[in-house]
Design an enzyme around this catalytic site. Structure first.
Site, short mmCIF file in Angstrom:
data_model
loop_
_atom_site.label_atom_id
_atom_site.label_comp_id
_atom_site.label_asym_id
_atom_site.label_seq_id
_atom_site.Cartn_x
_atom_site.Cartn_y
_atom_site.Cartn_z
N ASP A 87 -14.01 0.33 2.43
CA ASP A 87 -13.38 0.54 1.11
C ASP A 87 -14.15 -0.21 0.03
OD1 ASP A 87 -12.47 -1.82 2.36
OD2 ASP A 87 -10.55 -1.80 1.30
N TYR A 100 -15.87 -3.32 6.07
CA TYR A 100 -14.80 -2.72 5.26
C TYR A 100 -15.42 -1.63 4.38
CZ TYR A 100 -10.58 -5.11 6.63
OH TYR A 100 -9.47 -5.50 7.34
N ASP A 121 2.82 1.73 6.37
CA ASP A 121 2.53 0.60 5.48
C ASP A 121 3.58 0.54 4.39
OD1 ASP A 121 1.10 -1.51 4.06
OD2 ASP A 121 -0.64 -0.89 5.25
N GLU A 143 -1.08 -10.11 7.20
CA GLU A 143 -0.50 -10.30 5.86
C GLU A 143 1.03 -10.22 5.84
OE1 GLU A 143 -4.14 -8.72 3.11
OE2 GLU A 143 -2.79 -7.18 3.87
N HIS A 167 4.02 -5.42 5.95
CA HIS A 167 3.59 -4.07 5.56
C HIS A 167 4.62 -3.03 6.01
CE1 HIS A 167 -0.32 -4.99 3.81
NE2 HIS A 167 -0.51 -5.85 4.78
C1 ACM Z 1 -6.19 -6.00 6.63
O1 ACM Z 1 -7.20 -5.68 5.97
N1 ACM Z 1 -5.11 -6.45 6.00
C2 ACM Z 1 -6.16 -5.92 8.07
#
Ligand code: ACM
Ligand code: ZN
Length: 752
Positions: free
Chosen positions: A410, A408, A192, A317, A253
């Protein structure tokens, strides 16, 4: 008589309940029988040669129970029989198990099925079976007949080791737990913007340069896996029936790779490994043939390290800013007849798909790879909600569901006032559990394209390995059950009940998992007369508290009703689980005060005075106070400071002074993410030195109607990967009754 009969029923019920079944994921068919099987020293076991399933059982019994089984060959009378039987069990991961007073018989079509059968068997034993040390217990299993197989073939967890790194041993510890719950995919996010974490022998600078960043506090942060370590993890996972899928991100990334090899960017660099989170504009150049050769060489090595049929190539992204300006990218678009940069991204992904295909593998990509046309054989990971997954499945592509709002990991799992800083969002254990991977909008004929689901653990805000565990567990258990147990067999209340037993198993593995915190109210509250404070937890747990500033213990008062506060008090609360594990302590500062009196203003004008500097790097308020060459101006609000510097640039700071106008005498909730906020010369909010992202420093404050003097101190620093310019540094003031109203309104400010 009646009463006695009731008592008898209760007794019978509790006897029956002593053999409660706590298996996660819940088996798809389980019939309880009579009696139980008691493990004894030297009992005989028959198993296929070199069966990992048999070793798992032997190891657990050996370590925790001190019971050693006696392997025999082909003895139909053996106490424990594990056998491969393709005529009887058909599902590749399924198993069949019979436990009675004399035998345990597990049959499966594959070694994976046997392994899952043994994991289920271990969960029928007392939770201390997971202990690495001898435990005194009765090692018995209730009589049952189980026929089990998973609802979905893909049951995954993703770990981001780029933003923060996990040592090999910690990954192994997590794999041990995932295997207990029949998770069978580990998606390893290895590259990343903030770090390249896999050794590539042909390009040594990827790790020499790309694996280290210098954070804003001046500390270096590094870590990567050697190819030997990668092989070791892949082997370790395979022994636990977990397939490791590597992710090598492209075309976005990619900043860590470009810091090492800037020639594969559009501008040529130079670059540094990114130190803030968020989305980086510099990406691989899509117009340069050597970029594809570079990535192909990297994937040559990656493909030999990972036996998985899949390579995840990212694709999310990817800002198109550089491609729009790049002569090579623009020439490529002309040559290939591509209408826009989305189609250039699609060209990039399709070209990589062919490269990966030649190496005998298939690609997985994030749902952005649908934009500009999907690569023919790609599997889609749907993360921006479910739409990408719906579109891809309906078009005949395989799909893995991992929508942000449900999967997710996180996100916060409880109130942000009670947790350390997270990326945002709130995804409770129950919300993860409620997810079903087949949306109604996928036509029934295409539903088989949904391979399953995955929980994603991004690590921007996970500063230590223990924080990975805290976010992952117990929510990964909800991912596991959702992936394994048929929808009709799921029940959230029963799942929550089974957590009590499962959490003891996690304790045996030294996992510091999330424990629901006492939620409600603010951490700082000023009041005039008295307060009555109600608390809740997001699932049923006992709450302990103290009012004398001491740390609550198991002997402290148990919360049963709203707590009455009549004087200045330090209230401390924490939760306790049935086995005695306690949550972190929540401290609430309650101060009895007189309401702050208003001041008068002759000629109020809208705005604030700003005394500022753009020079120097300051980490805290005291350092900012040493500035000599202040400049002065007037601004409309605090955020105007950031307009004076390039985006995200740290440096300098400002002190704002002015007034706010309060409409009526009341208690107000004040929020401010600047470093300090003073009202009427009193320090009200103090974020000095801490990460300015969530707002555990929110305060309730009695104020009289009229003008009040305010001062805001803003240190323009990056902390924990978050630049000050990302936050809204304005003070927010609203009546405390409106505390649940999420739409905070910034208050007008005045100067004279
Ligand atoms: C991501 O959460 N950008 C895949
Ligand atoms: Zn380019």
């Amino acid at each position: 008589m009646k009463f006695r009969f009731g008592l008898l029923l209760l007794l019978l019920f509790s006897l029956k309940a002593s053999a409660v079944i706590n298996i996660v994921p819940k088996p798809n068919s389980l019939i309880e029988g009579q009696g139980s099987f008691v493990f004894k020293q030297g009992m005989t076991i028959v198993a296929p040669l070199h069966s990992g399933a048999a070793s798992l059982l032997e190891n657990k019994l050996g370590h925790a129970a001190g019971i050693h089984l006696h392997p025999v060959i082909n003895d139909a009378k053996a106490a424990i029989i594990l056998s491969i039987d393709t005529s009887f069990v058909h599902a590749p991961e399924g198993y069949h198990m019979i436990v009675n007073a004399h035998h345990i018989i597990i049959k499966a079509a594959t070694e994976t099925g046997l392994y899952y059968g043994v994991q289920t068997l271990l969960q029928l034993l007392p939770p201390q079976i997971e202990s690495n040390e001898l435990v005194k217990a009765t090692w018995k299993v209730p009589a049952v007949t189980i026929a089990d197989a998973p609802a979905f073939s893909y049951r995954g967890i993703m770990l981001d080791v780029c933003r923060h790194f996990l040592p090999v041993d910690h990954i192994k510890k997590i794999l041990d737990i995932l295997a207990m719950y029949k998770i069978n995919r580990f998606h390893w996010h290895l590259t990343d913007d903030q770090g390249w974490r896999i050794q590539i022998k042909r390009y040594p600078k990827l790790t020499q340069i790309g694996a280290t960043r210098t954070d804003a506090d001046g500390k270096t942060y590094s870590g990567y896996y050697t190819q030997d370590q990668i092989k070791e993890i892949v082997r370790y996972a395979a022994a636990r029936h977990i397939e490791v899928i590597p992710e090598i991100e492209m075309p976005g990334h990619a900043m860590a790779a470009l810091a090492a090899y800037p020639q594969y960017s559009c501008t040529g660099g130079p670059f540094k490994v990114r130190t803030t989170w968020g989305v980086e504009k510099n990406v691989y150049c899509a117009g340069n043939d050597s970029t594809y050769a570079f990535l192909s060489h990297i994937l040559d090595e990656v493909c030999t390290l990972f036996p998985s049929p899949y390579i995840h190539i990212g694709g999310d992204e990817c800002p198109k800013d550089r491609w729009k300006q790049c002569p090579k990218c623009q020439a490529r678009m002309k040559e290939e007849g591509l209408k826009n940069e989305d189609e250039l991204q699609s060209y990039f992904v399709k070209r990589m798909e062919k490269i990966v295909e030649k190496k005998g593998k298939k690609i997985i990509g994030w749902d952005e790879i649908l934009e500009g046309g999907i690569a023919p054989s790609a599997t889609i990971m749907s993360w921006r909600g479910e739409q990408g997954g719906i579109d891809a499945a309906n078009a005949g592509h395989d799909v893995i569901m991992t929508p942000g709002s449900s999967l997710y990991l996180d996100h916060y799992q409880g109130s942000s006032l009670c947790e350390s800083v997270k990326i945002g969002g709130l995804t409770t254990l129950q919300q993860v559990y409620a997810y079903h991977p087949i949306p109604k909008a996928i036509s029934p004929a295409m539903a088989h394209h949904v391979l399953g689901l995955q929980g994603n653990l991004w690590s921007e805000y996970l500063y230590t390995p223990d924080e990975f565990d805290y976010q992952l567990f117990p929510r990964a258990l909800a991912v596991a059950e959702t992936g394994w147990t048929k929808l009709a067999n799921k029940n959230v209340n029963d799942f929550i009940r089974r957590m009590d037993d499962q959490q003891i198993r996690l304790d045996e593995h030294h996992i510091d998992y999330y424990v629901p915190m006492p939620e409600g109210n603010l951490n700082y509250m000023e009041f005039t007369d008295s307060l009555r404070l109600p608390f809740t937890t997001n699932r049923p747990v006992r709450v302990l508290y103290s009012m004398d500033g001491s740390t609550p213990t198991a002997h402290s008062e148990t919360y049963t009703a709203p707590i009455l506060i009549t004087k200045t008090t330090t209230l401390k609360l924490r939760s306790i689980l049935p086995q005695g594990k306690m949550s972190a302590v929540r401290t609430i500062h309650l101060t009895k005060v007189k309401p702050l009196a208003a001041v008068s203003m002759k000629t109020p004008q809208t705005g604030l005075r700003m005394r500022y500097t753009l020079q120097g790097n300051y980490r805290n308020v005291a350092q900012l106070q040493t500035v000599k060459d202040w400049k002065d101006t007037v601004v409309t609000n605090v955020n105007d400071f950031f307009k004076l510097l390039p985006e995200e640039q740290a440096g300098g700071g400002a002190i704002f002074t002015g007034y706010i106008l309060i409409a009526k005498d009341n208690i107000y909730k004040i929020t401010c993410l600047a470093d300090q906020l003073f009202i009427d010369n009193k320090l009200i909010i103090n974020n000095d030195g801490r990460m300015k992202k969530n707002a555990p420093t929110d305060i309730s404050l009695p104020l009289k109607a009229g003008y009040h003097v305010i001062k805001v101190i803003l240190v323009n620093r990056t902390s924990g990967g978050v630049p000050s310019s990302w936050i809204d540094a304005r003070p927010f003031v609203q009546p405390y009754e409106a505390i649940d109203n999420e739409s905070l309104k910034a208050i007008s400010t005045f100067y004279e």
